[in-house]
Design an enzyme around this catalytic site. Sequence first.
Site, short mmCIF file in Angstrom:
data_model
loop_
_atom_site.label_atom_id
_atom_site.label_comp_id
_atom_site.label_asym_id
_atom_site.label_seq_id
_atom_site.Cartn_x
_atom_site.Cartn_y
_atom_site.Cartn_z
N THR A 38 0.81 -1.23 0.00
CA THR A 38 0.00 0.00 0.00
C THR A 38 0.84 1.27 0.00
O THR A 38 0.35 2.33 0.37
CB THR A 38 -0.97 0.02 1.21
N GLY A 41 3.87 5.67 -3.42
CA GLY A 41 4.92 6.34 -4.19
C GLY A 41 5.31 7.70 -3.64
O GLY A 41 4.79 8.16 -2.62
N ASP A 71 0.08 -4.79 3.81
CA ASP A 71 1.39 -4.26 4.22
C ASP A 71 1.34 -2.74 4.19
O ASP A 71 1.02 -2.13 3.16
CB ASP A 71 2.47 -4.75 3.26
N TYR A 76 3.92 5.60 5.21
CA TYR A 76 3.14 5.58 3.96
C TYR A 76 1.88 6.46 4.05
O TYR A 76 1.31 6.83 3.01
CB TYR A 76 2.67 4.17 3.60
N LYS A 105 5.11 -0.77 9.91
CA LYS A 105 6.53 -0.55 10.18
C LYS A 105 6.79 0.73 10.96
O LYS A 105 6.14 1.76 10.71
CB LYS A 105 7.31 -0.49 8.85
N HIS A 138 11.48 -0.58 10.11
CA HIS A 138 11.51 -0.31 8.66
C HIS A 138 12.93 -0.32 8.10
O HIS A 138 13.19 -0.83 7.01
CB HIS A 138 10.83 1.05 8.40
N ARG A 233 7.14 1.60 -12.09
CA ARG A 233 6.79 1.82 -10.69
C ARG A 233 6.93 3.28 -10.35
O ARG A 233 7.98 3.87 -10.56
CB ARG A 233 7.73 0.97 -9.82
N LYS A 277 1.90 -4.38 -5.00
CA LYS A 277 1.00 -3.24 -4.81
C LYS A 277 0.20 -3.04 -6.09
O LYS A 277 0.75 -3.03 -7.20
CB LYS A 277 1.81 -1.97 -4.51
N ASN A 280 -5.53 -1.19 -8.85
CA ASN A 280 -6.40 -1.48 -9.98
C ASN A 280 -7.18 -2.76 -9.68
O ASN A 280 -6.59 -3.78 -9.34
CB ASN A 280 -5.50 -1.66 -11.22
N ASN A 287 -3.38 -10.68 -9.35
CA ASN A 287 -2.19 -10.92 -8.52
C ASN A 287 -2.40 -11.96 -7.44
O ASN A 287 -1.45 -12.58 -6.97
CB ASN A 287 -1.70 -9.60 -7.90
#
Length: 341
Positions: A38, A41, A71, A76, A105, A138, A233, A277, A280, A287
């Site tokens: 999750t 970016g 995750d 994030y 984390k 982390h 990515r 990740k 979509n 996946n």
Amino acid sequence: MTGTRILMPVFILMGSAAEVTKLKLNNGREMPAIALGTYLGFDQNGIVQSENKKLRDVVLHAIDVGYRHFDTAAIYGTEEEIGEAVRMKIEEGVVKREDIFITTKLWNTEHRREQVVKALEKTVEKMRLDYIDLYLMHWPMALNEDYTHSDVDYMETWQGLEDVQKQGLAKSIGLSNFNEKQIKRVIKEGSVMPAALQIEVHPQIIQRELVQYAQSEGLVVMAYSPFGSLVSRHGMQFSGPKIDDPVLSAIGEKYGKTTPQVVLRWLVDRNIVPVPKTVNYSRLKENIDIFDFKLNKEEIEEINKFNTHTRYTFPSFWQEHRHYPFEKIDNPIADPFIAKN
Ligand code: NDP
């Protein structure tokens, strides 16, 4: 300290697709063999945040198609929406809390022992889920609030992780981005054995030795960025095998699977938990639809040949830190965290 690692079949409903297996952790608990990543970016404004509860909706859909493992990380900014989606599905009666496995984390600026409990309390409060299934350090490097290097040793931080486990805030604790020497030290000097190690693993960095070592000590290995160069990515393209690679496509054709599915299965067949990740909906389903076939040894070795030991996550701006875990490079990039402040 050693532990055992057993691949266990379990029963998770996921429509027409096959059951997701689970891995047994060295403390007897179980982890679903695939986790939804999750991290959304990084751009010029910092870490990309979910807008209009988009991530919450992705997680709701993910639960419907069979994901039970998520995750995230304090850094994030996705903990809150994951927690909300999980609570909604519990309220709907679709899952129980114990069916869901949350990995999160501790961030680098919270490494002092007394900060660890507070950091996890904050996470649990955000998620409103009472406890976390797996809490990872982390990175081994501690940073001060202003992102300058801190001298706090990761063994002090590990004591903080042991505290949260004793208090029941985290059911299991583990490491992320640690090298073999650092893991050895945690095993030798710590009083709780790490349950898991999350590292970058994909066809271009197969991590044969590190995976072997961690698994031999009973740690479950989780693979981040599992697709490697197959996909773009966060807007970046990488050299290496692409989605139409002939070797991966041939294996995929044999089993009626796509090349991303082949790569995820290559990890599962190495007893590694992939953390793909996607936001979509059709790729979410694609996946996780990897539990009805298995690669043979030759196919696993064929994919291993892509190895060039290429990392996509290497924060070279921290490479002068005394606990930096990776190889150093000649021209480190500027620290985006400091540049932003
Ligand atoms: P991934 O290998 O999961 O790649 C994600 C990219 O692949 C996205 O652009 C996604 O786009 C695309 N994608 C996903 N599925 C498919 C598919 N079937 N076909 C084509 N494209 C696809 O890499 P990440 O770097 O995002 O890593 C995954 C997770 O690992 C993170 O989200 C995070 O949870 C964790 N992580 C942990 C780190 C650590 O330090 N411990 C470091 C980095 C990541 P789209 O969303 O549009 O489908």
